[in-house]
Design an enzyme around this catalytic site. Structure first.
Site, PDB file in Angstrom:
ATOM      1  N   PRO A   1       0.847  -1.193   0.000  1.00  0.00           N
ATOM      2  CA  PRO A   1       0.000   0.000   0.000  1.00  0.00           C
ATOM      3  C   PRO A   1       0.882   1.242   0.000  1.00  0.00           C
ATOM      4  CG  PRO A   1      -0.053  -1.091   2.152  1.00  0.00           C
ATOM      5  CD  PRO A   1       0.701  -1.983   1.228  1.00  0.00           C
ATOM      6  N   HIS A   2       0.495   2.260  -0.749  1.00  0.00           N
ATOM      7  CA  HIS A   2       1.355   3.448  -0.803  1.00  0.00           C
ATOM      8  C   HIS A   2       0.537   4.702  -1.081  1.00  0.00           C
ATOM      9  CE1 HIS A   2       1.211   1.528  -4.791  1.00  0.00           C
ATOM     10  NE2 HIS A   2       1.219   2.743  -5.289  1.00  0.00           N
ATOM     11  N   GLY A   3       1.122   5.848  -0.764  1.00  0.00           N
ATOM     12  CA  GLY A   3       0.419   7.093  -1.004  1.00  0.00           C
ATOM     13  C   GLY A   3       1.372   8.281  -1.042  1.00  0.00           C
TER      14      GLY A   3
ATOM     15  N   TYR B   1       0.452   9.209  -8.330  1.00  0.00           N
ATOM     16  CA  TYR B   1       1.830   9.001  -8.794  1.00  0.00           C
ATOM     17  C   TYR B   1       2.488  10.256  -9.337  1.00  0.00           C
ATOM     18  CZ  TYR B   1       0.825   4.124  -8.196  1.00  0.00           C
ATOM     19  OH  TYR B   1       0.507   2.936  -7.637  1.00  0.00           O
TER      20      TYR B   1
END
Lengths: 155, 573
Positions: free
Chosen positions: A66-68, B515
């Site tokens: 999971p990333h942000g 992103y």
């Protein structure tokens, strides 16, 4: 950037029981907020959850990243959660996830963000690393293991 | 008596040698059909075999029969889903494409050889069609999975373009024999009858045959024979009535293979074998038929004609026919290169011989040589070219052992067996937390030839055998758990599709946020699916990719016309 440095010993947890994907993301949010004073657990959790809506961050083989990107994060920082029993994560191979590696980066470092994610993807597709991560008995062992991986440029 | 036994011995020895040679040639990458053709030539009048075979009539009979069987099998193996992306481009190639290829090649041949124009075009028409046997044997070869748009187009084109070449050849032969008395409407009518009758009788025959097979109650071994006899009946009936039997039997096979059919696994397995036998037999026979020493005088002419065909006529035809479909250039190059010529031209070259056209002998030899060159040059380079152009896909299933269970009136189930290895994912990654798909049951777990008492699979070791009951659609999931990845690194799922999976319905603005990607303002409100389809500008297939600063978006799953899942790949770092 070294993966071990992103983590730090207080943000690696091995735990027996987590009931759901949501609960796992909350725990990761709590772990990360210790390092990111400007952010609350809720804000980090919301950011991770927002990314999950675009598509599960499960890689398959029981791993998820999971990333942000978050305004108010001063630096890139990560947390690792290893579960004894996997949780349903809606991963592409439909397998439950037992290794979660959460990454939060400041909004301005999108280039670095992509680089770290690329290394993480490579690292977690290495069967040896997965096996040793699952067998590791201590936080120290995990940090040593992941400390061998780093992004190409810089230290 | 003595002769009979000798013939049986010789025939079976040749067949055995042909089958065994396929094992060796696969390692060397030599096109299999070329091997059979050369083997036939070696056995023939001027090789060590010394067999005299000059019966054109018989060659024509067996050639047509073999071709019909190959097309029937090819039809059964072409899934309807291929038609979604492949049908329209393939139809253009199968009709207009053949005419252009034949025209350009024919014009060159007439000019170079100083032939009558009609003779030139006859030669062009004979070599005008892409060979189904060669293309099918290539596309169904183990270890080559192509992007669907390319594979489907070639498969349908080669399955349906023979009628056009046959029709052109027949008409030109007729005109050359009769002196061209009746042209115009008669020719058009003939064409429409070939295609129309072929299509109608093929579809009707296929439907009828399926109905019949599903209502029959007989020993399992007879079903495949019923299917083959029925298919050949459709072929014969259509041809006798003046339609294209080849088109008819291809369509009949298509209907049979794509609808639920009783005893389908027996029928498929039988036809797989019989189609291979037909290929071996046909190419051996055509190799026998030719007189190699007569090829030498036409070698230079044939070489030039083959060069024009391969390098000019076919690419031009492909480019013109695919213009409306906006294929990416790599895929156009590939489709252009896979214009394999095979048995059909050689069989068609028998027509002028049978009709007694004076230059028929020379025509036959030129055509034979052109086919040899095409098989050699194109057949040998197709797999490397597909790799070089990036048109390969990760292989789908690698199950070790599977038995389809034919439970009457039940959903499809298979008994699948896996032998775990040191590098099976569940073993290698010490991965005990996996779950099986919902409808899969573990039947047996063996270690050292002994059945284990528990089936909870908490302790899996290399060398264990696992047997599971599973529906076919769950096999890929099981493969991911138990089968060691043997695909080369560039074709592993992760390096092909990237690490993360995005939903087709994700909004571009959100993606840009997550992103830091630069997305044009007008695209921000689009979904990922809309955005990619606009940018790709063609019907999307799995494997289509799009660059977007620092990341690559790869189509991973398509449902109908919509992109449902997209791989996210990081191009740097």
């Amino acid at each position: 950037m070294n993966i071990g440095e992103l983590l730090g010993s207080d943000r690696v947890h091995c735990t027996a029981e987590v009931s759901s994907k949501k609960r796992a993301l909350e725990m990761l949010g709590e772990m990360l907020s210790t390092r990111l004073p400007k952010l609350t657990t809720g804000e980090i959790f919301d950011s991770l959850l927002a990314r999950e809506r675009l598509g599960s961050t499960g890689l398959g083989h029981g791993v998820a990243i999971p990333h942000g990107r978050l305004e108010g994060a001063d630096e890139a920082c990560a947390a690792l959660l290893r579960l004894d029993r996997g949780v349903d994560y809606d991963a592409p191979d439909s397998e439950p996830v037992d290794i979660l590696f959460a990454l939060v980066v400041p909004t301005e470092s999108s280039e670095e963000h992509l680089q770290i994610l690329a290394v993480l993807a490579r690292m977690f597709s290495d069967p040896e690393t997965l096996a040793r991560l699952r067998d590791a008995g201590s936080t120290r062992e995990i940090l040593d293991l992941l400390g061998r991986w780093s992004t190409g440029d810089g230290d | 008596m003595e002769l009979t036994n000798q013939i049986i011995l010789l025939g079976s020895a040749v067949l055995l040698a042909s089958v065994l040679s396929s094992v060796i040639t696969r390692r060397l990458g030599v096109p299999l059909l070329l091997v059979f053709l050369v083997l036939g030539m070696l056995l023939g009048e001027e090789g060590p075999g010394g067999i005299q075979f000059q019966d054109v009539q018989m060659a024509h009979l067996f050639g047509s029969l073999a071709l019909a069987i190959i097309l029937f099998d090819g039809g059964m193996r072409t899934p309807f889903s291929s038609f979604r992306v492949g049908l329209r481009p393939a139809l253009g190639l199968a009709t207009l494409g053949v005419v252009i290829t034949a025209g350009v090649t024919g014009a060159f041949a007439a000019w170079w050889l100083g032939l009558d124009w009609l003779m030139g075009f006859l030669l062009g028409a004979i070599v005008g069609s892409t060979d189904a046997a060669a293309v099918f044997s290539l596309l169904h070869a183990r270890g080559l999975a192509l992007k669907q748009r390319v594979g489907a187009t070639l498969e349908i084109e080669s399955g349906s373009n023979d009628p056009m070449a046959i029709f052109l050849t027949l008409v030109l032969v007729e005109v050359l024999v009769d002196g061209g008395g009746h042209m115009g409407f008669t020719v058009l009518w003939e064409f429409l009858r070939q295609i129309g009758l072929g299509a109608v009788l093929g579809l009707a025959g296929g439907t009828g045959l399926r109905w019949l097979i599903n209502r029959l109650d007989m020993p399992q071994g007879l079903y495949p024979l019923a299917a083959m006899a029925g298919g050949l009946t459709v072929f014969g009936l259509t041809a006798v009535l003046g339609g294209s039997g080849f088109l008819a039997i291809y369509l009949a096979g298509l209907l049979l293979g794509n609808r639920p059919l009783q005893a389908s696994q027996y029928i498929n397995r039988f036809h797989d074998g019989i189609a291979r036998l037909a290929q071996i037999g046909m190419f051996l026979m055509l190799g026998l038929l030719v007189t190699p020493s007569e090829l030498l005088p036409v070698a230079v002419d044939a070489l030039l004609i083959a060069a024009v065909l391969i390098l000019v006529a076919r690419p031009l035809a492909v480019w013109l026919c695919l213009l409306p479909f906006k294929f990416p250039w790599r895929e156009q190059v590939f489709v252009g290169w896979v214009g394999l010529r095979g048995a059909v031209p050689i069989i068609l070259a028998l027509f002028p011989l049978l009709a007694g056209i004076p230059q028929g002998e020379m025509l036959f030899n030129i055509v034979f040589f052109v086919v040899l060159i095409s098989l050699l040059v194109q057949g040998w380079t197709i797999t490397p070219l597909a790799r070089w152009l990036g048109l390969e896909l990760p292989p789908a299933s690698q199950v070790v052992q599977r038995v389809e269970l034919d439970i009457p009136g039940q959903q499809e189930l298979e008994l699948v067996g896996y032998q775990l290895a040191e590098n099976s994912p569940v073993v290698r990654e010490h991965w005990t937390g996996f779950t099986l798909p919902r409808s899969v049951r573990v039947v047996a777990h063996l270690r050292d030839k002994v059945l284990l008492d528990t089936l909870d699979m908490l302790d899996l070791r290399a060398g264990d055998y696992l047997y599971l009951l599973a529906p076919p659609q769950d096999l890929p999931a099981l493969d991911r758990l138990f089968v060691a990845v043997e695909a080369p690194e560039r074709l592993s799922d992760r390096s092909f599709f990237g690490a993360f999976v995005l939903n087709g319905g994700a909004r571009m603005a959100d993606l840009s946020m997550a992103y830091g990607l630069e997305v044009p303002p007008e695209a921000r409100d689009l979904t990922l699916d809309d955005f990619m389809r606009r940018a790709l500008n063609t019907q999307p297939v799995v494997g289509d990719r799009l660059q977007l600063n620092g990341v690559e978006l790869v189509v991973r799953e398509v449902s109908g016309d919509r992109i449902t899942r997209v791989g996210l790949k990081f191009t740097r770092g």
